[in-house]
Design an enzyme around this catalytic site. Structure first.
Site, PDB file in Angstrom:
ATOM      1  N   VAL A  13     -22.980  -1.274 -65.642  1.00 48.22           N
ATOM      2  CA  VAL A  13     -22.209  -1.703 -64.540  1.00 48.22           C
ATOM      3  C   VAL A  13     -22.799  -2.481 -63.404  1.00 48.22           C
ATOM      4  O   VAL A  13     -22.492  -3.423 -62.919  1.00 48.22           O
ATOM      5  CB  VAL A  13     -21.551  -0.603 -63.848  1.00 48.22           C
ATOM      6  CG1 VAL A  13     -20.474  -0.793 -62.649  1.00 48.22           C
ATOM      7  CG2 VAL A  13     -20.560   0.089 -65.191  1.00 48.22           C
ATOM      8  N   LYS A 185       3.240   5.508 -79.161  1.00 52.21           N
ATOM      9  CA  LYS A 185       1.872   4.884 -79.550  1.00 52.21           C
ATOM     10  C   LYS A 185       2.087   3.527 -80.495  1.00 52.21           C
ATOM     11  O   LYS A 185       1.401   2.566 -80.222  1.00 52.21           O
ATOM     12  CB  LYS A 185       1.115   5.757 -80.215  1.00 52.21           C
ATOM     13  CG  LYS A 185       0.360   6.933 -79.622  1.00 52.21           C
ATOM     14  CD  LYS A 185      -0.069   8.165 -80.328  1.00 52.21           C
ATOM     15  CE  LYS A 185      -0.889   9.154 -79.731  1.00 52.21           C
ATOM     16  NZ  LYS A 185      -1.155  10.262 -80.255  1.00 52.21           N
TER      17      LYS A 185
END
Length: 406
Positions: A13, A185
């Site tokens: 990150v 889903k």
């Protein structure tokens, strides 16, 4: 995971991620996670109104309540990561639009197939391909139940009770066993694979609660296992989405996906058929998917690229008609065991231009018989006409009508 993998995450990150506040329902509940140095509250606005907090993670469940908190967080300029499939399936487009308006990220990898990074794979790895079909086992509870029925010969009620004992099924298992969870889903998978914002009402949904042990045994004798499959298929530019029990050949990898595991097949025009397999639920697999979203949002914050959609692909919805959808079918019928019944069945099939691939008859008590047949490919429109005609035959009951996977 944030603590134990902190070094790796920071190197990816470029910043250190810190959990500042956790909101819980019950402040007195004992927890296995060390929350030293973390503020614990039962008020969501402790997060929403805190200007230092850049990102909110929602894993509380519910629909309306979670929607209110996520909308408030986005309006406050916070990025959101959620695992809430019901919410995304029902309100995803409006939440995505709000996130974009506010320049915020909204990611939800964990909403489908738990630990399998299927949504990000579709967005990134299939960006240049045309997906023609997505199918698979996307509900671990029903797959556990069907595994016990297929492999251990349990009836539905016993297999469900075992799933509840192991914590795979809720006390009220309706959403799972009736196919609703899998349908949510499939709404999300269809949005990602085909760019179409379909609704739950656009999906044919049938659960597993009426699957009979006799059909499990007959399917096994014929070389199949019955599984609850979700399928979204592109047919001449139109989409057909279903969730239902399907006879899967023993040689097909989906037949060997056992217990609470999930598996999704994605078929691309260029790459062909690919399979993604892994745990569909569980604390750590789900946490891994949530954390992958957190890392993506963090990188976007660093690069100043927040506010883009998780899935940018959008196309108009065009639903396939019943005469376009073609499959072989398995039918199970219970009839009075008397002359002429088989002739009526043959006449109905002939009138609807359908034919048998194979046919068996088993004697039952009280002068009854069970007829099980597998058809050659026919349209769903033909199947509907056949079922209507069969329902008009005296002393005949349709016990099952399932697709057969080619």
């Amino acid at each position: 995971m944030l603590t134990e993998h902190a070094g790796k995450i920071t190197s990816i990150v470029g910043r250190q991620l810190e959990v500042k506040t956790v909101v819980v329902h019950d402040l007195n509940k004992q927890r296995s996670v060390d929350l030293t140095g973390v503020k614990v509250s039962n008020d969501p606005f402790e997060i929403i109104n805190d200007s230092e907090i850049q990102m909110m993670v929602e894993v509380m469940g519910t629909i309306d309540q979670a929607k209110d908190y996520i909308e408030a967080a986005l309006r406050a300029g916070k990025h959101v990561v959620t695992a809430n499939k019901d919410l995304i399936a029902l309100h995803g487009p409006s939440l995505v639009a709000l996130a974009r308006e506010k320049g915020c990220d909204l990611f939800y990898e964990a909403s489908v197939a738990g630990g399998i990074p299927i949504l990000r794979t579709i967005v990134n790895s299939f960006a240049a391909d045309r997906i023609v079909e997505v199918k698979g086992i996307v509900n671990g509870t029903t797959n556990f139940i069907m595994t016990q029925m297929n492999q251990n010969g349990l009836d539905y009620a016993t297999a469900l009770a075992q799933a509840q004992e192991k914590g795979f099924a809720e006390a009220d298992p309706t959403n799972d066993v009736e196919g609703i969870d899998a349908a949510y889903k499939m709404v999300i998978l269809t949005q990602f694979a085909f760019g179409m914002d379909i609704k739950l009402a656009d999906i044919y949904v049938e659960g597993i609660s009426k699957v009979h042990a006799a059909d499990i045994a007959e399917a096994k004798r014929l070389g199949y296992q019955i599984k609850l499959l979700g399928r979204a298929k592109l047919i001449d530019g139109s989409i057909d989405v279903t969730v239902a029990p399907v006879l899967v050949p023993q040689t097909q990898p989906l037949a060997n996906v056992a217990n609470e595991n999930n598996a999704v097949f994605v078929t691309g025009a260029a790459v062909g058929e690919t399979m993604f397999y892994g745990p569909g639920a569980g604390e750590l697999p789900t946490a891994n998917s949530v954390l992958s979203d957190i890392i993506t949002v963090s990188k976007n914050i660093n690069m100043g690229t927040t506010g883009t959609r998780f899935n940018e692909y959008q196309t108009p919805i065009q639903k396939a008609t019943d005469d376009q959808v073609v499959d072989p079918y398995y039918l199970a019928l219970e009839v009075a065991d008397r002359p002429g019944q088989m002739l009526k069945l043959t006449e109905i099939m002939t009138e609807n231009q359908a034919s048998f691939n194979l046919l068996t008859q088993t004697e039952l008590p009280d002068q009854r018989a069970r007829i099980m047949l597998v058809t050659h490919e026919m349209s769903r429109q033909q199947l509907k006409r056949i079922k209507v005609a069969l329902q008009e035959v005296a002393d005949l009951e349709i016990k099952a009508a399932y697709k057969v996977l080619n």
